[in-house]
Design a protein around this motif. Sequence first.
Motif, PDB file in Angstrom:
ATOM      1  N   ASP A 298      -1.938  58.588  69.601  1.00  0.00           N
ATOM      2  CA  ASP A 298      -1.848  58.560  71.206  1.00  0.00           C
ATOM      3  C   ASP A 298      -3.517  58.655  71.381  1.00  0.00           C
ATOM      4  O   ASP A 298      -4.171  59.726  70.838  1.00  0.00           O
TER       5      ASP A 298
ATOM      6  N   ARG B 236      -4.531  60.384  73.826  1.00  0.00           N
ATOM      7  CA  ARG B 236      -4.727  61.667  74.318  1.00  0.00           C
ATOM      8  C   ARG B 236      -5.017  62.773  73.151  1.00  0.00           C
ATOM      9  O   ARG B 236      -5.604  63.819  73.290  1.00  0.00           O
ATOM     10  N   ASN B 237      -4.862  62.388  71.859  1.00  0.00           N
ATOM     11  CA  ASN B 237      -4.902  63.307  70.899  1.00  0.00           C
ATOM     12  C   ASN B 237      -6.166  63.409  70.112  1.00  0.00           C
ATOM     13  O   ASN B 237      -6.565  62.724  69.143  1.00  0.00           O
ATOM     14  N   LYS B 238      -7.121  64.060  70.940  1.00  0.00           N
ATOM     15  CA  LYS B 238      -8.581  63.994  70.644  1.00  0.00           C
ATOM     16  C   LYS B 238      -9.012  64.503  69.161  1.00  0.00           C
ATOM     17  O   LYS B 238      -9.648  64.082  68.527  1.00  0.00           O
TER      18      LYS B 238
ATOM     19  N   LYS C 153       3.913  55.169  73.887  1.00  0.00           N
ATOM     20  CA  LYS C 153       2.679  55.814  74.130  1.00  0.00           C
ATOM     21  C   LYS C 153       1.362  54.726  74.232  1.00  0.00           C
ATOM     22  O   LYS C 153       1.981  53.719  73.643  1.00  0.00           O
TER      23      LYS C 153
END
Length: 185
Positions: A139, A141-143, A165
């Motif tokens: 994803d 957003r999954n830094k 996603k």
Amino acid sequence: MTFTVRPLDPSPDFLGETLLSDCELVHGWVTHPKSAFWLMQDAKLQDVEREYMAIAAHEHHDAFIGLKDDKPVFLMERYDPAHVELAGLYEAEPGDVGMHFLVAPTDTPVHGFTRAVITAVMETLFADPATRRVVVEPDVRNKAVHALNETVGFEVVERIEKPEKDAYLSVCTREQFMAARGAIR
């Protein structure tokens, strides 16, 4: 750290009455708040059993439990991205292997543990000489996982839209992994 990997057994009674089955164990992991990017927060045990029974029956997808000192500590999935997850979303090359991994949630984190797990996962995948590249689609957003992936040699290829996603398609060749580990000879 040394890990071993064994196939996940999705059978509900795999370990008997006194121990958790693999799916009960994984259910606790994927529904934990720290596992939000697995998109299974509201999954029931039956949903997890159904998912891993389907994976076990699929010719292009496998699931494994990772152990440290005989204790289950991570989940690993291996798949053929030409047939599963990324089919039609990128041009698969011979030797591409898709991967997912999840470290069991804990109240007592150990520094460097997750990096040791992803390293063990990559070593497991590259142990097969046919594997040329490992492909992932985390994803966007999954830094935390992007940073972790970079430490073992992954490079983002492109942003892709999946039904569930927006993801960064990332790849890591055997050479990139070895270089990241400081092991190029």
